[in-house]
Design a protein around this motif. Structure first.
Motif, short mmCIF file in Angstrom:
data_model
loop_
_atom_site.label_atom_id
_atom_site.label_comp_id
_atom_site.label_asym_id
_atom_site.label_seq_id
_atom_site.Cartn_x
_atom_site.Cartn_y
_atom_site.Cartn_z
N UNK A 56 -6.27 9.83 3.21
CA UNK A 56 -5.45 10.83 3.89
C UNK A 56 -4.69 10.18 5.04
N UNK A 57 -3.56 9.55 4.70
CA UNK A 57 -2.68 8.90 5.66
C UNK A 57 -1.29 9.51 5.53
N UNK A 58 -0.52 9.44 6.61
CA UNK A 58 0.84 9.95 6.57
C UNK A 58 1.69 9.17 7.57
N UNK A 59 2.97 9.01 7.26
CA UNK A 59 3.90 8.44 8.23
C UNK A 59 5.21 9.20 8.13
N UNK B 64 0.84 -1.20 0.00
CA UNK B 64 0.00 0.00 0.00
C UNK B 64 0.87 1.25 0.00
N UNK B 65 1.84 1.30 0.91
CA UNK B 65 2.71 2.49 0.99
C UNK B 65 3.58 2.62 -0.25
N UNK B 66 4.04 1.49 -0.78
CA UNK B 66 4.88 1.54 -1.99
C UNK B 66 4.09 2.06 -3.18
N UNK B 67 2.84 1.63 -3.31
CA UNK B 67 2.03 2.07 -4.44
C UNK B 67 1.68 3.55 -4.34
N UNK B 68 1.54 4.04 -3.14
CA UNK B 68 1.30 5.47 -2.94
C UNK B 68 2.47 6.29 -3.50
#
Length: 376
Positions: A300-303, A286-290
């Motif tokens: 609306x997610x953030x790390x 998920x994070x890689x595709x973002x």
């Protein structure tokens, strides 16, 4: 799972079987469906309407089995099952602020009255004589287990009604049944519901060497919809389901592949799928595709690294984060410290999910589903 600390890996186990209710989910995202099948704890809050839906489905089962015979029985069952769900929610740091459901579920009283009307209908024969080829004798069995001979596919049908003309498989739904925006005069039942009923038909045939005479889905409003089916199509769907199970277990049990590679082969990240996935905090693809598709409408997610944390005059928290791989800071305001245990401790890196966009670019605020994890 330790409160507010994101697990390093997701627990992924081979599946014993695939169920009709899971079939559509596997076609969307295998990883999500596996985690749901394994009953892996959700990493984001479940919508309170889903909790109420669980309570309502239990009421349907109890009523259909003869356990509710009048309005007084209904009132007691409603109170008990709703309290049961609220007790589960109170044990979750992510969901306890949704208790009571009466406050957090939109149109709660309307849903309660719809459920009562459905129960009243269930007290009488569920299907009228005219609905199923004019049968004169019926017998209903509740929660009927159907499976293939090898047990690789199976599930509980809510009810099977035996008539003079054959058996009717019935499924009760607490959510939406009809596709929105259909143009035809005849209502269109959601495709995933149709697939589920057709798989039940194939499982029924697998067990009894005959086909049901009808497939029906019944909603909270008491409306009954017949699902048209073709025997060859149903058999083909069952074969496809068993093939999906074999492919998934082959990937999971392939010890030659790394954990990260396994996730990539199972996950199907997209804004449409991930937005409603309660496992996305632990999903690396998920994070890689973002990162690959930054311009599309992701949740609306953030790390990133915590740059600053302030308690404002109203007692709420403003947190500033430097996102991974970016140069602009992100600010998130209106965070309730009693909802987010991570805010009461010192962590270098956090991830925040389901924020609400504020009026200024890179500024967000807390929503009802906002969840914060430590990544330290």
């Amino acid at each position: 799972m330790t409160s507010c600390i994101l697990p390093a890996i997701l627990s992924i186990e081979p599946l014993k079987r695939i169920t009709p209710s899971q079939f559509s989910a596997f076609n969307e995202c295998k990883l999500k469906a596996i985690l749901q099948s394994n009953r892996t704890d959700a990493l984001l809050p479940i919508h309170p309407s889903a909790h109420l839906g669980t309570a309502i489905h239990k009421i349907f089962e109890k009523s259909s089995g003869g356990g509710i015979t009048g309005d007084d029985d209904f009132k007691l069952a409603w109170a008990n099952y709703v309290q049961e769900e609220e007790a589960k929610m109170n044990l979750s740091w992510m969901e306890k602020h949704f208790v009571p459901l009466e406050r957090s579920v939109q149109n709660y009283e309307v849903k309660k009255q719809q459920c009562l009307l459905s129960v009243r209908n269930m007290i009488l024969p569920q299907l009228s004589h005219s609905e199923v080829k004019g049968e004169s004798h019926t017998r209903k069995s509740e929660e009927v287990w159907l499976q293939t001979p090898d047990g690789k596919a199976g599930g509980y049908a809510d009810a099977i009604i035996s008539t003079d003309f054959g058996d009717v498989i019935v499924d009760y739904k607490t959510g939406s049944i009809i596709e929105s925006g259909h143009d035809s005069s005849e209502p269109d039942v959601h495709e995933n519901i149709q697939l589920q009923l057709k798989l039940y038909a194939a499982l029924y045939n697998s067990m009894y060497a005959k086909w049901p005479v009808s497939l029906r889905v019944i909603g909270m409003d008491g409306e009954s919809y017949e699902i048209q089916f073709d025997e060859d199509e149903c058999s083909s769907l069952l074969g496809e389901a068993c093939q999906i199970l074999a492919e998934i277990n082959s990937i999971i049990m392939n010890n030659a592949e790394s954990y990260d590679m396994m996730l990539k082969r199972l996950a199907s990240p997209s804004p449409q799928i991930c937005r409603f996935c309660s496992y996305r905090p632990g999903c690396l693809p998920y994070w890689e595709q973002r990162e690959v598709e930054q311009e599309i409408d992701w949740p609306y997610d953030v790390k990133g690294i915590v740059v600053d944390k302030k308690r404002l005059g109203n007692g709420l928290i403003l947190i500033t984060i430097m996102p991974d791989g970016q140069s602009n800071v992100v600010k998130v305001r209106g965070l309730h410290p009693n909802r987010h245990p991570v805010l009461n401790n010192s962590y270098d890196k956090v991830s925040i999910y389901s924020m609400i966009a504020d009026n200024v670019s890179d500024n967000y605020k807390e929503g009802l589903f906002t969840t914060i994890y430590s990544m330290s």
